[in-house]
Design an enzyme around this catalytic site. Structure first.
Site: not given
Ligand code: F6P
Length: 364
Positions: A15, A83, A119, A141, A143, A145, A187
């Site tokens: 992301g 994958r 990750d 990120t 997050d 995390d 997340r």
């Molecule tokens: O990892 C970053 C994040 O924004 C998370 O906080 C969220 O759960 C996820 O990506 C959302 O992903 P997407 O943009 O694919 O919906």
């Protein structure tokens, strides 16, 4: 004489988040200024590595992008070379395209591939590195995390945006005597909720690491009402779950290696609070607003430090590692360590203890 780099490639995966362009700028400028190196930008993350899509980045291409959101290289959070999703007549199928990715990496004839990602991206980077690709990772990120680093760039910006959202929602909550539930990203980790919740003065903060009880949340709202505080702010992480219950899933992205997309807990919780307390309760989802726009000064500085240090690590052949933040220092962390799963909030984290000490409810 210090070793000079000839050719360095940059890839941004997963992301988007504020500060990616600041990192690209730092890596590319240092490689060009100090090493006179050729810099190659891989387009759309690992998709570009599999499809051989890349372009040269000149100094002017990375100038003026410090404050720009997103990534000038594009990204993908579904193009895992091991994958790789392919649409066939029989529907979506997955193929191992790692041999193609490895071959394309070899053809680039580079000193190193700098992988900027979270990750998923760094897990793939770890596998490619074990198969012989020279890689240095940079932790990205919102997050926060990732293992092996105290902090990731993008987190501070996301917290800043979420906090501003909470601040603004206070107006309506106060004026209309409502409960406002603010759902934030993260997340399965509660870092954004914890930090923005504390910074925004949330009365109740719900994080995945501490399963909540809706009755405890409602009791806190009622107790505030009895004390004359006729509104409450609830900050809930998208990955929060009730005790004995499960997360709320917004969608499944079949193409993705990690297909679950969380979201919607805010609405579920708002309905529960309203039902139990009879106080009007509204939910707001901060969503992708938290990933957009200009990075904070903290993230711009961190991005610049991470990017320039990554180039030093390439020069020093500290490969197969990520640049991690440890206190005031930046250190090399093996990519395998980073790929060992998410770094969640310890339930006895000092910030949780501080928040509890001032009366914040965590729903437990
Ligand atoms: O990892 C970053 C994040 O924004 C998370 O906080 C969220 O759960 C996820 O990506 C959302 O992903 P997407 O943009 O694919 O919906």
């Amino acid at each position: 004489m210090a070793r000079k780099l000839k050719r360095i490639a940059i890839l941004t995966g997963g992301g988007d988040c504020p500060g990616i362009n600041a990192v690209i700028r730092a890596v590319a400028k240092k490689a060009i200024v100090e090493h006179d190196a050729t810099v190659i930008g891989i387009e759309d993350g690992y998709e570009g590595l599999v499809k051989g899509r890349h372009r040269r980045l000149h100094y002017d291409d990375v100038s003026g992008i410090l404050t720009l959101g997103g990534t000038i290289l594009g990204t993908s959070n579904t193009a895992n070379p091991y994958r790789y999703p392919v649409r066939t007549r029989r529907g979506l199928q997955f193929r191992d395209m790692s041999a193609v990715a490895l071959d394309n990496a070899r053809q680039l004839d580079m000193d190193c591939l700098v992988c900027i990602g979270g990750d998923g991206t760094l897990d793939t980077a770890s596998r490619l590195s074990r198969e012989g690709v020279a890689i240095v990772g940079i932790p990205k990120t919102i997050d926060n995390d990732l293992r092996g680093t105290d902090v990731t760039f993008g987190f501070d910006s996301a917290v800043h945006i979420a906090t501003e959202g909470i601040d603004r929602l206070h107006s309506t909550a106060q004026s209309h005597h409502r409960v406002m539930v603010v759902e934030v990203m993260g997340r399965n980790a509660g870092w954004i909720a914890l930090h923005s919740g504390v910074a925004g003065g949330g009365d109740i903060i719900l994080i995945p690491e501490i399963p909540y009880d809706a009755d405890v949340v409602a009791d806190k709202v009622k107790e505030r009402n009895r004390r004359g505080k006729r509104f409450s702010i609830v900050v809930v992480a998208e990955g929060a779950k009730p005790r004995g219950g499960d997360v709320v899933i917004q969608r499944i992205v079949k193409k993705s290696t990690d297909p679950v997309r969380l979201g919607g807990i805010g609405f579920v919780l708002a309905a529960q609070i309203e039902k139990i307390t009879s106080i009007e309760t509204r939910a707001v989802v901060m969503g992708h607003l938290q990933r957009g726009g200009s990075p904070t000064p903290y993230d711009r500085i961190l991005a610049t430090r991470l990017g320039t240090t990554a180039v030093d690590m390439v020069r020093d052949r500290q490969l197969g590692q990520m640049v991690g933040v440890k206190g005031d220092s930046l250190v090399g962390v093996p990519l395998e360590e980073v790929a060992r799963g998410p770094r969640t909030v310890p339930p006895d984290h000092p910030l949780i203890r501080a928040a509890r000490a001032i009366g914040t409810c965590f729903g437990d």
